[in-house]
Design a protein around this motif. Structure first.
Motif, PDB file in Angstrom:
ATOM      1  N   ASP A 253       0.854  -1.194   0.000  1.00 15.53           N
ATOM      2  CA  ASP A 253       0.000   0.000   0.000  1.00 15.53           C
ATOM      3  C   ASP A 253       0.883   1.234   0.000  1.00 15.53           C
ATOM      4  O   ASP A 253       1.813   1.344   0.816  1.00 15.53           O
ATOM      5  N   GLY A 255       0.862   5.418   0.122  1.00 20.06           N
ATOM      6  CA  GLY A 255       0.078   6.607   0.430  1.00 20.06           C
ATOM      7  C   GLY A 255       0.955   7.839   0.505  1.00 20.06           C
ATOM      8  O   GLY A 255       2.090   7.776   0.992  1.00 20.06           O
ATOM      9  N   GLU A 263      -4.091  11.592   4.630  1.00 13.67           N
ATOM     10  CA  GLU A 263      -3.634  10.941   3.405  1.00 13.67           C
ATOM     11  C   GLU A 263      -4.175  11.684   2.187  1.00 13.67           C
ATOM     12  O   GLU A 263      -5.385  11.858   2.036  1.00 13.67           O
ATOM     13  N   TRP A 265      -3.248  10.823  -1.101  1.00 13.47           N
ATOM     14  CA  TRP A 265      -3.296   9.961  -2.296  1.00 13.47           C
ATOM     15  C   TRP A 265      -3.000   8.534  -1.872  1.00 13.47           C
ATOM     16  O   TRP A 265      -2.248   8.293  -0.918  1.00 13.47           O
ATOM     17  N   HIS A 266      -3.602   7.571  -2.548  1.00 18.75           N
ATOM     18  CA  HIS A 266      -3.395   6.182  -2.159  1.00 18.75           C
ATOM     19  C   HIS A 266      -3.457   5.280  -3.387  1.00 18.75           C
ATOM     20  O   HIS A 266      -4.232   5.508  -4.330  1.00 18.75           O
ATOM     21  N   SER A 267      -2.620   4.258  -3.370  1.00 16.98           N
ATOM     22  CA  SER A 267      -2.665   3.228  -4.394  1.00 16.98           C
ATOM     23  C   SER A 267      -2.125   1.941  -3.772  1.00 16.98           C
ATOM     24  O   SER A 267      -1.568   1.961  -2.665  1.00 16.98           O
ATOM     25  N   ALA A 268      -2.289   0.847  -4.459  1.00 18.20           N
ATOM     26  CA  ALA A 268      -1.831  -0.439  -3.937  1.00 18.20           C
ATOM     27  C   ALA A 268      -1.295  -1.290  -5.074  1.00 18.20           C
ATOM     28  O   ALA A 268      -1.777  -1.227  -6.208  1.00 18.20           O
TER      29      ALA A 268
END
Length: 336
Positions: A253, A255, A263, A265-268
């Motif tokens: 993950d 962030g 937070e 921005w987030h991506s995985a």
């Protein structure tokens, strides 16, 4: 510029009209390319864009702009002036630099005189008709008067014209120079920032290192002329696997965390089948974060990478750009 007209209609015997010397299609094509390159060169020197302005009234060219580095088109008085100069030259002399190079001119069908400014502008705007499946641009190949659709609407023809020898040579050299300027870019970068953290050996995630790269200034050089690009390439996150490790089942993950802990921005990234995936169908060798994310997050934003493996979750690494490593939050799983 001295020219000798080759009229739209000529006579070989008194009272007997001869066929006009209409310009061949290849001459028109070369003239259009030459004019387009000259305007594009002015545009790049003025704005850094090889496309002068959207919907500009000169023929489009498949110019080699650097994707993501150079802008698609910027309006400037220099490029507007270059386009206007071409229109005025064609309106009152029938020629542009490109047309003078190949010895052709645009004239009225009825009397062989230059078309004047209103008709010239209308003719260029009507070239939109010629772009429909490119039929209009190719129409001079079979039309008896070698007219495009725009020519037929405004009743103009393109005929041969004799031009003094120095003019084609000068324009030819200028066109070649402009072509080298516009069509041969070299991209360099300076001032990039790289940060990396190393995980403890035999970590359960199967990862060995996590790193980030923040691009610096991007420069575009054409024919020795160097310009700073307005482009801001994304921050790139990458990883390496531990020797012999199997990362399948690990989820990374990512962030972007603002200074106040929120937070932004987030991506995985999920590891399976020996590869990294952002979703069920997209395989990625690395992860990119748009620069606007950091702009929105403000000063002090950090990239936090959290690993999930075997049902446990922990912060693996925290990367900062433009801040000292000593200011970063401690991570027990990172060997700084």
């Amino acid at each position: 510029m001295t020219t000798t007209d080759v009229p739209a209609t000529a006579t070989t015997e008194p009272g007997t009209p001869a066929a006009p010397r209409y310009a061949h299609w290849w001459r028109r094509a070369v003239a259009s390319v030459s004019d387009g390159l000259l305007v594009a060169a002015v545009a790049w020197l003025a704005t850094g864009s090889v496309a002068p302005v959207p919907l500009r009234p000169v023929p489009w060219l498949p110019l080699s702009a650097v994707p993501g580095i150079e802008p698609d088109g910027r309006l400037s008085w220099w490029t507007c002036g270059a386009v206007l100069l071409l229109l005025v030259l064609q309106a009152f002399t029938g020629m542009t630099p490109g047309k003078a190079m190949v010895g052709i001119r645009v004239v009225r069908e009825r009397d062989g005189a230059p078309a004047a400014l209103p008709v010239t502008v209308l003719r260029d705007l009507l070239h939109v008709l010629d772009w429909i499946l490119l039929v209009g641009w190719l129409r001079p190949l079979w039309h008896p008067r070698r007219q495009t659709f725009a020519d037929s609407v405004v009743r103009t023809v393109v005929v041969r014209a004799r031009v003094d020898v120095p003019v084609p040579v000068i324009v030819g050299v200028a066109t070649v120079t402009a072509g080298a300027l516009v069509l041969a870019p070299a991209v360099t970068e300076s001032g990039e920032t790289r940060v990396e953290c190393t995980l403890v050996p035999d970590h359960a995630s199967g990862l060995a290192t996590l790193s980030g790269r923040e691009p610096g200034d991007v420069w575009v050089t054409r024919l020795g002329v160097r310009r700073l690009s307005p482009a801001r390439p994304p921050v790139v996150l990458s990883w390496t696997l531990a020797p012999g490790a199997d990362p399948d089942g690990t989820t990374l993950d990512v962030g972007v965390v603002e200074a106040d802990g929120d937070e932004a921005w987030h991506s995985a990234v999920a590891f399976r089948d020996g590869a990294a995936w952002t979703d069920d169908v997209t395989q990625v060798p690395e992860l990119t974060i748009p620069r606007r994310v950091f702009d929105d997050a403000g000063p002090g934003a950090l990239v936090e990478l959290t690993g999930e493996a075997d049902g446990t979750s922990e912060v693996l690494c925290v990367l900062g750009f433009g801040v000292e490593a000593a200011e970063l939050p401690p991570s027990p799983r990172v060997d700084w």
